[in-house]
Design a protein around this motif. Sequence first.
Motif, PDB file in Angstrom:
ATOM      1  N   TYR B 189     -76.227  36.844  14.014  1.00  0.00           N
ATOM      2  CA  TYR B 189     -77.654  36.595  13.784  1.00  0.00           C
ATOM      3  C   TYR B 189     -78.516  37.544  14.607  1.00  0.00           C
ATOM      4  CZ  TYR B 189     -76.149  32.291  11.492  1.00  0.00           C
ATOM      5  OH  TYR B 189     -75.553  31.395  10.663  1.00  0.00           O
ATOM      6  N   LEU B 192     -78.385  40.959  13.115  1.00  0.00           N
ATOM      7  CA  LEU B 192     -79.198  41.020  11.891  1.00  0.00           C
ATOM      8  C   LEU B 192     -80.681  41.116  12.252  1.00  0.00           C
ATOM      9  CD1 LEU B 192     -77.376  38.412   9.635  1.00  0.00           C
ATOM     10  CD2 LEU B 192     -77.722  40.809   9.085  1.00  0.00           C
ATOM     11  N   TYR B 196     -83.190  44.006  11.042  1.00  0.00           N
ATOM     12  CA  TYR B 196     -84.341  43.710  10.173  1.00  0.00           C
ATOM     13  C   TYR B 196     -85.687  44.049  10.806  1.00  0.00           C
ATOM     14  CZ  TYR B 196     -81.075  40.984   7.243  1.00  0.00           C
ATOM     15  OH  TYR B 196     -80.045  40.571   6.440  1.00  0.00           O
ATOM     16  N   GLN B 197     -85.677  44.769  11.928  1.00  0.00           N
ATOM     17  CA  GLN B 197     -86.944  45.040  12.610  1.00  0.00           C
ATOM     18  C   GLN B 197     -88.001  45.664  11.711  1.00  0.00           C
ATOM     19  OE1 GLN B 197     -86.703  47.114  16.455  1.00  0.00           O
ATOM     20  NE2 GLN B 197     -84.706  46.141  16.677  1.00  0.00           N
ATOM     21  N   SER B 199     -88.177  45.282   8.491  1.00  0.00           N
ATOM     22  CA  SER B 199     -88.332  44.503   7.258  1.00  0.00           C
ATOM     23  C   SER B 199     -88.881  43.110   7.610  1.00  0.00           C
ATOM     24  CB  SER B 199     -86.981  44.332   6.550  1.00  0.00           C
ATOM     25  OG  SER B 199     -86.282  45.546   6.510  1.00  0.00           O
ATOM     26  N   LYS B 201     -90.332  40.734   6.113  1.00  0.00           N
ATOM     27  CA  LYS B 201     -90.009  39.565   5.289  1.00  0.00           C
ATOM     28  C   LYS B 201     -88.595  39.080   5.552  1.00  0.00           C
ATOM     29  CE  LYS B 201     -92.915  40.028   1.193  1.00  0.00           C
ATOM     30  NZ  LYS B 201     -92.801  40.415  -0.226  1.00  0.00           N
ATOM     31  N   LEU B 202     -87.683  40.025   5.686  1.00  0.00           N
ATOM     32  CA  LEU B 202     -86.291  39.640   5.935  1.00  0.00           C
ATOM     33  C   LEU B 202     -86.161  38.961   7.297  1.00  0.00           C
ATOM     34  CD1 LEU B 202     -84.236  42.737   4.659  1.00  0.00           C
ATOM     35  CD2 LEU B 202     -84.801  40.643   3.440  1.00  0.00           C
ATOM     36  N   SER B 205     -87.684  35.502   7.246  1.00  0.00           N
ATOM     37  CA  SER B 205     -86.851  34.574   6.498  1.00  0.00           C
ATOM     38  C   SER B 205     -85.623  34.163   7.306  1.00  0.00           C
ATOM     39  CB  SER B 205     -86.431  35.235   5.193  1.00  0.00           C
ATOM     40  OG  SER B 205     -85.976  34.299   4.290  1.00  0.00           O
ATOM     41  N   LEU B 206     -85.045  35.136   7.973  1.00  0.00           N
ATOM     42  CA  LEU B 206     -83.872  34.831   8.798  1.00  0.00           C
ATOM     43  C   LEU B 206     -84.246  33.882   9.932  1.00  0.00           C
ATOM     44  CD1 LEU B 206     -80.974  35.201   9.731  1.00  0.00           C
ATOM     45  CD2 LEU B 206     -81.646  37.332  10.829  1.00  0.00           C
ATOM     46  N   LYS B 208     -86.732  31.746  10.135  1.00  0.00           N
ATOM     47  CA  LYS B 208     -87.000  30.390   9.648  1.00  0.00           C
ATOM     48  C   LYS B 208     -85.707  29.701   9.226  1.00  0.00           C
ATOM     49  CE  LYS B 208     -91.654  30.965   7.781  1.00  0.00           C
ATOM     50  NZ  LYS B 208     -92.257  31.111   6.438  1.00  0.00           N
ATOM     51  N   GLY B 209     -84.838  30.483   8.598  1.00  0.00           N
ATOM     52  CA  GLY B 209     -83.565  29.923   8.165  1.00  0.00           C
ATOM     53  C   GLY B 209     -82.748  29.426   9.353  1.00  0.00           C
ATOM     54  N   LEU B 210     -82.817  30.186  10.443  1.00  0.00           N
ATOM     55  CA  LEU B 210     -82.066  29.788  11.634  1.00  0.00           C
ATOM     56  C   LEU B 210     -82.624  28.505  12.236  1.00  0.00           C
ATOM     57  CD1 LEU B 210     -81.377  33.219  13.353  1.00  0.00           C
ATOM     58  CD2 LEU B 210     -79.721  31.650  12.337  1.00  0.00           C
ATOM     59  N   LEU B 212     -84.125  26.165  10.554  1.00  0.00           N
ATOM     60  CA  LEU B 212     -83.640  25.118   9.642  1.00  0.00           C
ATOM     61  C   LEU B 212     -82.219  24.715   9.999  1.00  0.00           C
ATOM     62  CD1 LEU B 212     -84.528  26.209   6.000  1.00  0.00           C
ATOM     63  CD2 LEU B 212     -85.183  24.098   7.150  1.00  0.00           C
ATOM     64  N   GLN B 213     -81.408  25.750  10.171  1.00  0.00           N
ATOM     65  CA  GLN B 213     -79.997  25.516  10.441  1.00  0.00           C
ATOM     66  C   GLN B 213     -79.800  24.776  11.756  1.00  0.00           C
ATOM     67  OE1 GLN B 213     -76.906  27.666   9.160  1.00  0.00           O
ATOM     68  NE2 GLN B 213     -76.229  28.471  11.105  1.00  0.00           N
TER      69      GLN B 213
END
Lengths: 463, 388
Positions: B189, B192, B196-197, B199, B201-202, B205-206, B208-210, B212-213
């Motif tokens: 993670y 990644l 994604y620095q 990007s 949006k990427l 998203s990552l 927020k996804g983390l 969530l996880q």
Amino acid sequence: MSVHGLIAVNRFGYGAKPGELAKAISNPQGFLKQQLKQPEFNRVLPSASELMQKLYQQRQQAKMLESKKQESQKQQTQNKESATSPSNNNQTKKSPKVQQQAYRDFCQDSFKAAVKSDNSLSWRLLDFFSNHFSVTAQGPVMTALAPTLEREAIAPNLFGSFADMLDAVVHHPAMLVYLNNQQSFGVNSKIGKRKGKGLNENLAREILELHTLGVDGPYNQTDVIALAKGISGWSVSNKSKHSGRNGFFYRDAGHEPGSQQLVGKRFTQKGEAQGRAMLKHLALHPSTAKFVSYKLAKHFISDEPEQELVNALVARWQQTQGNLKQVVEALIEHPLAWQSERAKFITPREHLIFAHRVTEAPLPKTRNLIGLLNQLGQRPFKAGSPAGYGDTEGEWLSDKVMIDRITWSRMLAAKVNKLDVKQLIEQVWGEQLSQRSYLSITRAESRVDAITLLLMSPETLRR
Amino acid sequence: MNRRDLLKLFGGSLVVMQSPQLLISSANATSYSKTEQPLFIWVMLRGALDSLHTVIPEFDENYIKHRPKLAKQLGTGLPLEKGFSLNPALAELHSWYQNSELLPIVAVGSGYHGRSHFDGQDFLESGQSKVNSNAIDTHSGWLGRTLQMSAYHHKAIAIDQTVPISLRGSDDVNAWYPSNAKDVGDDIYSALMNMYQDSPKLSMSLQKGLELQKNAMAQQSGKQRTKFANLTKACANLLLADNKLSCAVLELGGWDTHNNQHGRLARQLKELDDGLASLKAQLGERWQHTVVAVATEFGRTVKENGTGGSDHGSAACMLLAGGAIKGGRILGDWPGLAKSELFEGRDLMPTSNSLQWLATVLAQHWQIKPAHMPALFGGLQTYSEQLV
């Protein structure tokens, strides 16, 4: 220019198999044009017609079992001391049902073919039109039939005229059943009068709104009804008495008599010919050219394609009366299709195919494949709407799915941990990977991590 | 003296009359009951563990000069001999040391001189010591080859999705990993995030996804199963369930600590410590006949970097542990940390070879004839030190 080779392989195809990038580099446009060949499927798998026959037999068997069961229950209640219980029920559960088996086989077959194909552009196009004419696998009949539409109606016409494709799609039992046209009969037809049946506008509306003119196209409710009348009686036969004729069945007795006025044109043909002429008119309509060309550019290039690019496709469409091969060639030939900015976010299915192509990882078992696509939000033939799956970044780049994609990338990477990472980068991007991604991948603390990062790099996710 | 030691004493004189292969099988077959079979467990730490933060050379006056911040964060370690100490996160291992069940070896290198993780790992796992060759032969590994040479110890299990390089070359090797494993590892993670620095949006998203996880993970499902302590427990169960299994391979990633090293290593070492503790607990009596070898592909820079971490270096430490190990001491020559004593002026200098130590411990533990060892370890001999 090597960057064009890269774009050819990734933006137009599913990603570079070993050696593919080298082939694309010398002549990227030529490399793509020679791929415009009809996709090939496993021919051993059953046709829609055979499936309808099998489903019919399955229903008959189930009925027989049911009546036997009722009979034996009756007997049991008559002589209560008898303890024998029928085990028929269990027997039917042992082998998967016709529709489930077929659905799985079809999904696996097209996934495998897309992974292995040398013509991945043609498979991208098949996916595009399959989604354009989206049918959903729900209930036994559609579960079996949904995957056959792309095989039997779309693939054979992928590089011919859009009119032929539309004609084949609307004749196909999957589409007729999905959008309820098999029970649509003109009020003034014999069946309409005798049985009091009427029109079902569902298919006609979706043809106008989703398949041809587009939701903002020049049609109104009168046109919807006119088209519904034009294709009334277009039905399916799925009884064994029509054996060998399971599939499209035109019921003249259900066709609305008389001429129809559709989108500015009067159709005086009789019978099935009337609907066919209407479909052809719609297929060749300038609004259809605009609508489908825009969707194509949006699918391959950008969520908001430039008007100039769309115009070029529309022009070719009109010059060639909707010859799809020509239209795709116009896309390939346009400079704006080769812009260096990676604007298009990769869908889960595309991502999965990419990963398997570039790493040559063993293919997942069918159940796992379908489960994975389901988890990532793109279960085959399960869009649940005739509009199909969405085709923009907003629809695919979700926070949860991002984590899911990382997880499966990691699992896939663990299976191919012998791969040489630098060689893999070379194979997929040549010299064109960004410095940041290159360093992140090559400096990862293990090979598995490195391949995971490669599969989740910005260059993989957007093309 | 137990029965095994006695047999070891006599072993030498019996050798002469029989072919080596026959000897191994007959000697072992008669010398051990099933519960006394010598187990060997190889733990690969991927990402280059910082040995100076693990087995700490507190006595070396240059240590604090090279790493003022890290040394301060670390404080005083758990005391070992010769002025070394152990990272406080390794409390269980420290108790083993006190019981003579832990033997750290300092300043070891595999013979690989580059600083690429993949190549360094391939080199250490294959053990074919072709330093000058660009292509590392990964078709077989030292452990797989050694297994093949032993008629007695012939089955191995990898706690992994596939068979790792170290075990390749043996016929009877299996791999097992918890199914539906969902744990990807924090280092992926963060890598990644770094990638994604550019990007937004990427990376959003990552992120927020983390989150969530993280919230979902409160329920602990897949993550629990793949915690190192649960993997080692499962490993022990597999070993106990099959008498013919006498070898296992585990791996643990997350050691590439270029930044915020202290906190990250404290967590990582704790996970390692917990994992080895659960391995010992689960093995029960078998622990007495077990050797665990823990090593990493290379070490890290002696000087701390600007982000509270260290970068890729050369020598590292390795750990031998287990009931069969003659521990409670530190091996390996200390090269010193003065600038002139460092490898290329930046890294801890290797003074002994990690593969050679592995050869030594295996030769003794599995009683493989010395004449065979060079062929199994790419030409390397064994050390004379008694390890088991």
